[in-house]
Design a protein around this motif. Structure first.
Motif, mmCIF file in Angstrom:
data_model
loop_
_atom_site.group_PDB
_atom_site.id
_atom_site.type_symbol
_atom_site.label_atom_id
_atom_site.label_comp_id
_atom_site.label_asym_id
_atom_site.label_seq_id
_atom_site.Cartn_x
_atom_site.Cartn_y
_atom_site.Cartn_z
ATOM 1 N N ALA A 152 0.870 -1.177 0.000
ATOM 2 C CA ALA A 152 0.000 0.000 0.000
ATOM 3 C C ALA A 152 0.906 1.225 0.000
ATOM 4 C CB ALA A 152 -0.898 0.005 1.226
ATOM 5 N N THR A 153 0.551 2.224 -0.817
ATOM 6 C CA THR A 153 1.357 3.441 -0.939
ATOM 7 C C THR A 153 0.498 4.650 -0.617
ATOM 8 O OG1 THR A 153 2.659 2.373 -2.677
ATOM 9 C CG2 THR A 153 2.865 4.759 -2.481
ATOM 10 N N THR A 154 1.050 5.575 0.155
ATOM 11 C CA THR A 154 0.329 6.790 0.523
ATOM 12 C C THR A 154 0.288 7.770 -0.637
ATOM 13 O OG1 THR A 154 2.289 7.973 1.322
ATOM 14 C CG2 THR A 154 1.118 6.580 2.913
ATOM 15 N N LYS A 155 -0.567 8.767 -0.522
ATOM 16 C CA LYS A 155 -0.570 9.849 -1.501
ATOM 17 C C LYS A 155 0.659 10.724 -1.245
ATOM 18 C CE LYS A 155 -3.314 12.997 1.281
ATOM 19 N NZ LYS A 155 -4.439 13.885 1.326
ATOM 20 N N LYS A 156 1.005 11.556 -2.209
ATOM 21 C CA LYS A 156 2.181 12.421 -2.078
ATOM 22 C C LYS A 156 1.908 13.538 -1.068
ATOM 23 C CE LYS A 156 4.167 11.489 -6.563
ATOM 24 N NZ LYS A 156 4.625 12.012 -7.837
ATOM 25 N N GLN A 157 2.907 13.800 -0.240
ATOM 26 C CA GLN A 157 2.852 14.857 0.763
ATOM 27 C C GLN A 157 4.272 15.147 1.230
ATOM 28 O OE1 GLN A 157 1.104 13.258 4.533
ATOM 29 N NE2 GLN A 157 0.917 11.389 3.340
ATOM 30 N N ASP A 158 4.480 16.243 1.916
ATOM 31 C CA ASP A 158 5.807 16.589 2.414
ATOM 32 C C ASP A 158 6.048 15.845 3.720
ATOM 33 O OD1 ASP A 158 8.252 17.693 3.003
ATOM 34 O OD2 ASP A 158 7.447 19.657 3.578
ATOM 35 N N LEU A 159 6.971 14.890 3.709
ATOM 36 C CA LEU A 159 7.266 14.073 4.887
ATOM 37 C C LEU A 159 8.586 14.451 5.557
ATOM 38 C CD1 LEU A 159 6.274 10.594 3.412
ATOM 39 C CD2 LEU A 159 4.857 12.174 4.733
ATOM 40 N N ALA A 160 9.349 15.349 4.974
ATOM 41 C CA ALA A 160 10.690 15.690 5.451
ATOM 42 C C ALA A 160 10.720 16.014 6.937
ATOM 43 C CB ALA A 160 11.245 16.859 4.654
ATOM 44 N N GLY A 161 11.618 15.329 7.643
ATOM 45 C CA GLY A 161 11.838 15.595 9.063
ATOM 46 C C GLY A 161 10.821 14.967 10.003
ATOM 47 N N PHE A 198 2.497 10.313 10.431
ATOM 48 C CA PHE A 198 3.758 11.020 10.280
ATOM 49 C C PHE A 198 3.685 12.266 11.137
ATOM 50 C CE2 PHE A 198 4.331 8.545 6.414
ATOM 51 C CZ PHE A 198 5.704 8.313 6.439
ATOM 52 N N GLY A 199 4.701 12.501 11.926
ATOM 53 C CA GLY A 199 4.757 13.700 12.754
ATOM 54 C C GLY A 199 4.898 13.363 14.215
ATOM 55 N N ASP A 200 5.325 14.336 14.986
ATOM 56 C CA ASP A 200 5.495 14.123 16.418
ATOM 57 C C ASP A 200 4.134 13.974 17.081
ATOM 58 O OD1 ASP A 200 8.353 14.322 16.482
ATOM 59 O OD2 ASP A 200 8.109 16.445 16.066
#
Length: 123
Positions: free
Chosen positions: A25-34, A120-122
């Motif tokens: 399964a692949t997520t949609k594109k988004q900014d994941l940096a950091g 994704f994220g803190d």
């Protein structure tokens, strides 16, 4: 008759074929940096098989760039194999525990795993 379940485990993603086959399964594109990645999973224990570990459940994740190519250090092979029953398990790779610059998607590889969610994220 009575039924109950956890609020964070009502629906799960799993490979339709089951057994030793791996689903993706692949997520949609988004900014994941950091950003770190945490998952909510429950893997299945190994069944009886001639080859040890062939049907043991696990989850692996790879991070992809904007062109959907795996990022060095964050590929499936670089991901620590995730097993067990966890509602907030941190994912790590040989390249680190946070998505690198340029990371745009995550691809999940599921084998005999109930995949309830990810973030994704803190926390």
């Amino acid at each position: 008759c009575r039924a109950n379940w956890r609020f964070d485990r009502v629906h799960a993603l799993c490979a339709a074929a089951g057994g030793p086959l791996v689903g993706e399964a692949t997520t949609k594109k988004q900014d994941l940096a950091g950003k770190p990645l945490n998952v909510n999973i429950k893997t299945r224990p190994a069944k009886k098989a001639d080859t040890p570990g062939i049907d043991e459940g696990h989850l692996q994740v790879e991070l992809l760039d904007g062109e959907e190519k795996p990022i060095k250090g964050f590929t499936r092979e670089d991901c620590a194999t995730l097993k067990g029953d966890h509602t907030d398990l941190a994912v790590s790779w040989k390249g680190g525990d946070r998505a690198p610059a340029g990371a745009a998607q995550a691809r999940f590889y599921l084998k005999r795993t109930l995949f309830y969610g990810f973030e994704f994220g803190d926390a």
